[in-house]
Design a protein around this motif. Structure first.
Motif, PDB file in Angstrom:
ATOM      1  N   SER A  51       0.842  -1.193   0.000  1.00 56.86           N
ATOM      2  CA  SER A  51       0.000   0.000   0.000  1.00 56.86           C
ATOM      3  C   SER A  51       0.875   1.240   0.000  1.00 56.86           C
ATOM      4  CB  SER A  51      -0.925   0.011   1.219  1.00 56.86           C
ATOM      5  OG  SER A  51      -1.693   1.202   1.270  1.00 56.86           O
ATOM      6  N   ARG A 105      -0.508   4.064   0.990  1.00 58.86           N
ATOM      7  CA  ARG A 105      -1.214   4.953   1.911  1.00 58.86           C
ATOM      8  C   ARG A 105      -1.180   4.390   3.324  1.00 58.86           C
ATOM      9  NH1 ARG A 105      -6.842   5.171   3.115  1.00 58.86           N
ATOM     10  NH2 ARG A 105      -7.219   3.631   1.483  1.00 58.86           N
ATOM     11  N   SER A 160      -3.107   0.488  10.486  1.00 65.28           N
ATOM     12  CA  SER A 160      -2.345  -0.379   9.597  1.00 65.28           C
ATOM     13  C   SER A 160      -1.420  -1.285  10.393  1.00 65.28           C
ATOM     14  CB  SER A 160      -1.494   0.459   8.629  1.00 65.28           C
ATOM     15  OG  SER A 160      -2.297   1.109   7.674  1.00 65.28           O
ATOM     16  N   GLY A 219      -3.982  -4.376  -3.921  1.00 66.21           N
ATOM     17  CA  GLY A 219      -5.354  -3.941  -4.123  1.00 66.21           C
ATOM     18  C   GLY A 219      -5.617  -3.460  -5.537  1.00 66.21           C
ATOM     19  N   GLY A 230      -6.949   0.775  -4.130  1.00 65.41           N
ATOM     20  CA  GLY A 230      -6.055  -0.046  -3.327  1.00 65.41           C
ATOM     21  C   GLY A 230      -6.808  -0.967  -2.378  1.00 65.41           C
ATOM     22  N   LEU A 231      -6.196  -1.254  -1.251  1.00 67.52           N
ATOM     23  CA  LEU A 231      -6.769  -2.167  -0.272  1.00 67.52           C
ATOM     24  C   LEU A 231      -7.583  -1.400   0.764  1.00 67.52           C
ATOM     25  CD1 LEU A 231      -3.570  -4.341   0.285  1.00 67.52           C
ATOM     26  CD2 LEU A 231      -5.658  -5.089  -0.892  1.00 67.52           C
ATOM     27  N   MET A 241      -6.258  -4.662   4.916  1.00 63.89           N
ATOM     28  CA  MET A 241      -4.965  -4.436   5.557  1.00 63.89           C
ATOM     29  C   MET A 241      -4.898  -5.141   6.903  1.00 63.89           C
ATOM     30  SD  MET A 241      -3.138  -2.480   3.499  1.00 63.89           S
ATOM     31  CE  MET A 241      -1.861  -1.789   4.546  1.00 63.89           C
ATOM     32  N   ALA A 298       2.344  -4.198   6.535  1.00 62.48           N
ATOM     33  CA  ALA A 298       2.025  -3.313   5.417  1.00 62.48           C
ATOM     34  C   ALA A 298       3.352  -2.961   4.744  1.00 62.48           C
ATOM     35  CB  ALA A 298       1.326  -2.052   5.906  1.00 62.48           C
ATOM     36  N   GLU A 353       5.570  -0.790   1.838  1.00 63.35           N
ATOM     37  CA  GLU A 353       5.653   0.345   0.927  1.00 63.35           C
ATOM     38  C   GLU A 353       6.907   0.217   0.079  1.00 63.35           C
ATOM     39  OE1 GLU A 353       5.660   3.835   3.322  1.00 63.35           O
ATOM     40  OE2 GLU A 353       7.374   3.204   4.534  1.00 63.35           O
TER      41      GLU A 353
END
Length: 245
Positions: free
Chosen positions: A85, A87, A92, A120, A125-126, A131, A137, A139
């Motif tokens: 993700s 975001r 999260s 996602g 996204g998810l 999540m 999570a 990135e």
């Protein structure tokens, strides 16, 4: 563990995919890194001619793709889930980079675990609920000036990092980890006990369970520890039943 067996313990899970070309490009990205299990959760498009064109020969992955109606179905046998993700959210899981995720996943795989790399849909996204099913999570570090990655590009980076980690991963100590299905049974049991003790007395019970889910998932209990925790929950329920008589 042979190299092929290790790579067979990885699945790429795409949820709510909207563009057939991205499915094909994902298959191509996977095959270049020796990963073959593609799961499609509630795709909003079909695998079509453009999927096959962009797969560039990775049609075997498209033909063997597993279609699932729900995310728990796609993750059921996995012992570790990495949700990609761009975001950050308040609840999260712990955020780590794609490289750290790969190193963590490689250790799990060499201990005979099953790993899912979860992505996602292209537009949104998810979800927060999606999540919440992941242990981490993830990135992908990008330029702050322009950080928009295409779905298949993100998959390519993820599987590349994982391949590099797997080729140098040391043999990890054996840990019998619970599957996602077993963990979902545990969290359902948690919710039952919370209801039994009328928690929370005010506020959002879903928020409390989400925080507990994040806490327990971050701790990564093994199968024996999970059984122990469920034993504690059963003991609480027995005490409540005796008190109610």
């Amino acid at each position: 563990m042979s190299g092929r067996k290790a790579f067979d313990r990885v699945r790429v899970v795409l949820k709510d995919t909207t563009h057939p070309g991205n499915i094909g490009s994902t298959a191509r990205a996977m095959k270049t890194m020796g990963i073959h299990q593609l799961y499609l959760v509630s795709p909003r498009t079909l695998i079509d001619a453009s999927s096959h064109a962009l797969a560039a020969g990775a049609t075997d992955i498209l033909s063997s793709a597993v279609f699932c109606n729900t995310l728990p179905e796609a993750l059921a046998e996995c012992t570790q889930v990495f949700a990609f993700s761009a975001r950050r959210r308040d609840l999260s899981p712990t955020f780590i980079t794609a490289r750290v995720a790969a190193e963590t996943a490689a250790t799990n795989i060499t201990a005979d675990g099953e790993v899912a790399l979860l992505f996602g849909g292209e537009r949104s996204g998810l979800t927060n609920e999606d999540m919440g099913r992941a242990g981490y999570a993830v990135e992908i570090p990008t330029s702050s000036e322009y950080f928009s990655l295409n779905l298949s590009q993100a998959v390519q980076i993820a599987v590349y990092e994982l391949r590099q980690a797997l080729t140098k991963a040391p043999r990890a100590p054996q840990r019998d980890m619970p599957s996602q299905m077993q963990m979902e049974m545990f969290f359902t049991h948690c919710q039952e006990v919370l209801d039994n003790v009328n928690m929370p007395k005010r506020g959002d019970g879903g928020l409390l369970l989400a925080r507990l889910r994040r806490l327990i998932t971050r701790a990564e209990p093994d199968a024996a520890e999970t059984r122990m925790l469920r034993g504690v929950l059963r003991a609480v329920q027995r005490r409540i039943m005796r008190a109610d008589k």
